[in-house]
Design a protein around this motif. Structure first.
Motif, short mmCIF file in Angstrom:
data_model
loop_
_atom_site.label_atom_id
_atom_site.label_comp_id
_atom_site.label_asym_id
_atom_site.label_seq_id
_atom_site.Cartn_x
_atom_site.Cartn_y
_atom_site.Cartn_z
N ASN A 4 -7.72 8.96 -96.84
CA ASN A 4 -6.73 8.22 -97.64
C ASN A 4 -6.14 9.11 -98.75
O ASN A 4 -5.76 8.65 -99.81
N ASN A 5 -6.11 10.41 -98.46
CA ASN A 5 -5.43 11.37 -99.36
C ASN A 5 -6.03 11.47 -100.75
O ASN A 5 -5.33 11.76 -101.71
N VAL A 6 -7.32 11.21 -100.87
CA VAL A 6 -8.04 11.51 -102.10
C VAL A 6 -9.39 12.08 -101.68
O VAL A 6 -9.73 12.06 -100.51
N ILE A 7 -10.13 12.59 -102.66
CA ILE A 7 -11.51 12.91 -102.34
C ILE A 7 -12.39 11.89 -103.05
O ILE A 7 -12.03 11.35 -104.09
N THR A 8 -13.53 11.62 -102.47
CA THR A 8 -14.47 10.67 -103.04
C THR A 8 -15.74 11.40 -103.44
O THR A 8 -15.96 12.56 -103.05
N PHE A 9 -16.58 10.71 -104.20
CA PHE A 9 -17.85 11.30 -104.61
C PHE A 9 -18.71 11.61 -103.39
O PHE A 9 -19.42 12.62 -103.35
N SER A 10 -18.61 10.76 -102.35
CA SER A 10 -19.42 11.05 -101.15
C SER A 10 -18.96 12.32 -100.45
O SER A 10 -19.77 13.04 -99.86
N ASP A 11 -17.66 12.64 -100.55
CA ASP A 11 -17.17 13.93 -100.01
C ASP A 11 -17.82 15.09 -100.75
O ASP A 11 -18.18 16.10 -100.14
N VAL A 12 -17.97 14.95 -102.07
CA VAL A 12 -18.59 16.00 -102.88
C VAL A 12 -20.07 16.14 -102.50
O VAL A 12 -20.58 17.25 -102.33
N LEU A 13 -20.75 15.01 -102.32
CA LEU A 13 -22.18 15.05 -101.95
C LEU A 13 -22.36 15.65 -100.55
O LEU A 13 -23.31 16.40 -100.30
N ASP A 14 -21.44 15.33 -99.63
CA ASP A 14 -21.47 15.95 -98.29
C ASP A 14 -21.31 17.46 -98.40
O ASP A 14 -22.00 18.23 -97.73
N ALA A 15 -20.36 17.88 -99.24
CA ALA A 15 -20.12 19.32 -99.44
C ALA A 15 -21.37 19.98 -100.00
O ALA A 15 -21.77 21.07 -99.56
N LYS A 16 -22.02 19.31 -100.94
CA LYS A 16 -23.24 19.88 -101.57
C LYS A 16 -24.32 20.12 -100.51
O LYS A 16 -24.97 21.15 -100.49
#
Length: 326
Positions: A4-16
């Motif tokens: 949906n054209n934003v990043i979410t906190f869960s995207d950051v946690l996945d990246a981590k």
């Protein structure tokens, strides 16, 4: 990645989760001299100790890991960079076995070019304008059928940079504010997304070189930059791009404070010297911008309730034979 054209906190946690086995958890450094000088507790997140010498390794690695999982047939990537993103993408590409091409302007410091080349990339030189960097990059992307990975205007890049905030708030949970140097805005967008999710009351401030116009844009809610992207006249080559990215802009507009720290070359040099001499750390001018912000009159006049202030020392890639005060 969110669609949906934003990043979410869960995207950051996945990246981590993806990048943690390969990147450093960088230390937090303090200076009692600085605390006395500014009348607050200041915590410096030393991303200058990160792989490739800057925070950029986080986003670059998340971007290439996401790319190969989505497109296993991909054989290479291309980007343009003033140095740090080029090094980071070169390192990350090597980790996953991709070819990497980096476009740099002809006036890029020799030390940065050599550092990028050391990772075995194809280095391509172009004219010293932002438009030429883009044009050259697009041409290579088309000719070689390889995707372009932006240094900041990419959701996987932003999510990777957001991991800085997760670490920082784990190390110093009582932070009241974080100061983030800004170029295209990938780090600011990622950090603001994560920090606000963990601690909604925290304030995220950006710091820019003169001529970037962020405060005017944020306060009016409009992109007021000239439409042909420009380079700024600053010693902070890591912050040389005038505009925030098209994707980073709405996130920054939504989450970052409208008061922006603007610093000049003289202030950046003073801040760098303090860190070199008193804290015994090598930082580059972009990181010096964050230190200059905390040392500024504007910080002195801010809410005294902001007792614990974090500063991102975003990188340490400086040519020690050509320090800006010589």
């Amino acid at each position: 990645m969110s669609n949906n054209n934003v990043i979410t906190f869960s995207d950051v946690l996945d990246a981590k989760e993806k990048i943690s086995p390969y990147v450093h958890e960088c230390p937090v450094v303090t200076s009692s001299t600085m605390d006395k000088m500014v009348g607050r507790k200041v915590f410096f997140k030393a991303e200058s100790f990160q792989k490739t010498g800057s925070f950029k390794a986080r986003g670059a690695l998340n971007a290439v890991l996401s790319l190969v999982s989505k497109s296993p047939e991909v054989h290479g990537v291309v980007t343009h960079s003033s140095g740090n993103h080029g090094q980071a993408l070169a390192w990350a590409s090597k980790m996953v076995g991709l070819d990497c091409t980096v476009v740099v302007t002809k006036n890029t410091p020799k030390s940065k070019c050599e550092a990028i080349k050391a990772y075995g990339v194809d280095l391509v030189f172009c004219e010293p304008t932002y438009a030429d960097r883009i044009k050259t990059c697009n041409k290579i992307s088309e000719e070689r059928s390889i995707p372009y990975i932006s240094s900041s205007d990419d959701y996987d890049i932003m999510a990777g940079q957001g991991t800085i905030a997760v670490e920082f708030l784990n190390q110093v949970p009582n932070l009241d504010a974080v100061i983030v140097p800004v170029s295209g805005g990938g780090m600011a967008a990622g950090i603001a997304t994560a920090a606000k999710a963990i601690k909604p009351a925290i304030k995220v401030f950006i710091v820019e070189p003169e001529g970037k116009m962020c405060e005017m844009c944020l306060k009016t809610g409009k992109r007021l930059w000239p439409e042909t992207p420009q380079f700024l006249d600053t010693i902070a080559d890591g912050l040389i791009v005038q505009q925030l990215g098209k994707r980073t802009w709405p996130i920054i507009l939504d989450l970052v404070e409208k008061d922006v720290f603007t610093v000049n070359n003289k202030e950046i040099i003073k801040a760098m010297k303090f860190v070199f001499e008193r804290m015994k750390l090598v930082i580059e001018p972009a990181a010096g911008a964050g230190v200059a912000a905390v040392m500024s009159k504007r910080m002195a006049s801010m809410d005294p309730g902001l007792k614990n202030v974090g500063v991102i020392l975003c990188g340490g890639n400086v040519d020690i034979n050509r320090l800006p005060w010589y």
